[in-house]
Design a protein around this motif. Structure first.
Motif, mmCIF file in Angstrom:
data_model
loop_
_atom_site.group_PDB
_atom_site.id
_atom_site.type_symbol
_atom_site.label_atom_id
_atom_site.label_comp_id
_atom_site.label_asym_id
_atom_site.label_seq_id
_atom_site.Cartn_x
_atom_site.Cartn_y
_atom_site.Cartn_z
ATOM 1 N N LEU A 164 -15.174 -21.455 132.370
ATOM 2 C CA LEU A 164 -14.179 -22.225 133.304
ATOM 3 C C LEU A 164 -13.981 -23.617 132.545
ATOM 4 C CD1 LEU A 164 -16.971 -21.001 135.113
ATOM 5 C CD2 LEU A 164 -14.959 -21.490 136.826
ATOM 6 N N THR A 165 -12.653 -24.047 132.185
ATOM 7 C CA THR A 165 -12.533 -25.186 131.494
ATOM 8 C C THR A 165 -11.686 -26.274 132.241
ATOM 9 O OG1 THR A 165 -10.193 -24.506 130.752
ATOM 10 C CG2 THR A 165 -12.006 -23.599 129.426
ATOM 11 N N GLY A 166 -11.511 -27.234 131.666
ATOM 12 C CA GLY A 166 -10.722 -28.420 132.451
ATOM 13 C C GLY A 166 -11.778 -29.738 132.781
ATOM 14 N N ARG A 167 -11.132 -30.863 132.499
ATOM 15 C CA ARG A 167 -11.879 -31.958 132.700
ATOM 16 C C ARG A 167 -12.211 -32.307 134.264
ATOM 17 N NH1 ARG A 167 -8.633 -37.283 130.855
ATOM 18 N NH2 ARG A 167 -8.228 -35.987 129.113
ATOM 19 N N ASN A 168 -13.337 -32.899 134.218
ATOM 20 C CA ASN A 168 -13.800 -33.307 135.705
ATOM 21 C C ASN A 168 -14.441 -32.315 136.486
ATOM 22 O OD1 ASN A 168 -10.875 -35.451 135.802
ATOM 23 N ND2 ASN A 168 -12.896 -36.327 135.901
ATOM 24 N N ALA A 169 -15.056 -31.341 135.877
ATOM 25 C CA ALA A 169 -15.957 -30.420 136.585
ATOM 26 C C ALA A 169 -16.655 -30.795 137.572
ATOM 27 C CB ALA A 169 -16.518 -29.345 135.466
ATOM 28 N N LYS A 170 -16.612 -30.087 138.520
ATOM 29 C CA LYS A 170 -17.572 -30.591 140.021
ATOM 30 C C LYS A 170 -19.129 -30.473 139.687
ATOM 31 C CE LYS A 170 -14.319 -31.474 143.055
ATOM 32 N NZ LYS A 170 -13.919 -32.794 143.795
ATOM 33 N N ASP A 171 -19.771 -31.317 140.324
ATOM 34 C CA ASP A 171 -21.136 -31.320 140.201
ATOM 35 C C ASP A 171 -21.631 -30.109 140.561
ATOM 36 O OD1 ASP A 171 -21.290 -33.843 139.216
ATOM 37 O OD2 ASP A 171 -21.794 -34.677 141.211
ATOM 38 N N GLU A 172 -21.233 -29.218 141.412
ATOM 39 C CA GLU A 172 -21.641 -27.908 142.143
ATOM 40 C C GLU A 172 -21.605 -26.818 141.104
ATOM 41 O OE1 GLU A 172 -19.485 -29.956 145.833
ATOM 42 O OE2 GLU A 172 -19.549 -30.090 143.743
ATOM 43 N N LEU A 173 -20.303 -26.905 140.243
ATOM 44 C CA LEU A 173 -20.236 -25.920 139.296
ATOM 45 C C LEU A 173 -21.123 -26.092 138.249
ATOM 46 C CD1 LEU A 173 -18.489 -23.807 138.212
ATOM 47 C CD2 LEU A 173 -16.895 -25.325 137.446
ATOM 48 N N ILE A 174 -21.236 -27.314 137.743
ATOM 49 C CA ILE A 174 -22.331 -27.769 136.687
ATOM 50 C C ILE A 174 -23.815 -27.271 137.016
ATOM 51 C CG2 ILE A 174 -23.428 -29.555 135.403
ATOM 52 C CD1 ILE A 174 -20.717 -31.089 135.456
ATOM 53 N N GLU A 175 -23.972 -27.592 138.237
ATOM 54 C CA GLU A 175 -25.483 -26.896 138.704
ATOM 55 C C GLU A 175 -25.485 -25.633 138.633
ATOM 56 O OE1 GLU A 175 -29.186 -26.793 140.044
ATOM 57 O OE2 GLU A 175 -28.113 -28.615 139.453
ATOM 58 N N ALA A 176 -24.383 -24.820 138.924
ATOM 59 C CA ALA A 176 -24.382 -23.177 138.940
ATOM 60 C C ALA A 176 -24.166 -22.824 137.488
ATOM 61 C CB ALA A 176 -23.282 -22.868 139.842
#
Length: 202
Positions: A164-176
């Motif tokens: 998954l690409t793109g700036r400003n990745a959500k914290d929930e996605l980073i955690e997963a």
């Protein structure tokens, strides 16, 4: 000053032994959730590098572009011309949000892209699925981050990689995610008046 050759060889032998010991414990394989984010250039470029690795190994893969419209890019053109049999390529966006200026239409397109992405991820034939610029669609609330994360956790086949690409990745996605890389902007030619160039940006 250069180390004594014998001393250097001993030092490298110790490093190799330590490294081999660590590597011996890394035996698990799994399909990874991979996030490329940050303000720096290279997020999609790095992701396409992995797609081309899959193609080179003869492994089925797929790309869904969430934001970019139908403009010609090197990666897109090469895959469509030479590798369609092994890499499905779907450009589902109509351009960047500041160009379309139509949130309803952008939301509809993002939802259609997400539906296509889910079908491709569910297909166990695909070893990797790239969701290019999906983080932008999530940032503007065209997609629900909770739904995206839940799908990746519960429906992604165990051995399928999803990027998954793109700036400003959500914290929930980073955690997963299993692997997260943040591209840091140090210097960019655009700030010096240099436009996007063929072979570098597209």
């Amino acid at each position: 000053m250069t180390d004594d050759p014998d001393r250097h060889a001993m030092k490298m032998a110790k490093k190799k032994a330590a490294r081999d010991k660590i590597m011996a414990t890394k035996t698990e394989e799994k399909g990874l959730i991979i996030v490329h984010t940050g303000k720096g250039k290279g997020k999609s470029t790095a992701a396409f590098g992995m797609i081309f690795r899959h193609i080179a190994h003869g492994r089925q893969c797929a790309v869904v572009q969430f934001i970019k419209g139908g403009m010609s890019t090197g990666e897109r053109d090469m895959i469509l011309e030479r590798f369609q049999d092994i890499c499905a390529f779907h450009t589902m966006g109509e351009g960047f949000t500041w160009e379309t200026q139509d949130k309803t239409r952008d939301t509809e397109m993002a939802q259609a892209a997400w539906a296509k992405a889910k079908d491709l991820i569910r297909d166990p034939a695909n070893h990797m699925v790239l969701l290019d610029e999906i983080n932008i669609a999530i940032r503007y609330d065209y997609l629900d981050i909770a739904e995206v994360v839940d799908f990746l956790k519960t429906e992604k086949p165990p051995m399928t990689h999803v990027v998954l690409t793109g700036r400003n990745a959500k914290d929930e996605l980073i955690e997963a995610a299993d692997l997260v890389t943040e591209m840091e902007l140090v210097k960019h030619p655009f700030r010096s008046g240099i436009k996007a160039q063929i072979g570098v940006e597209y």
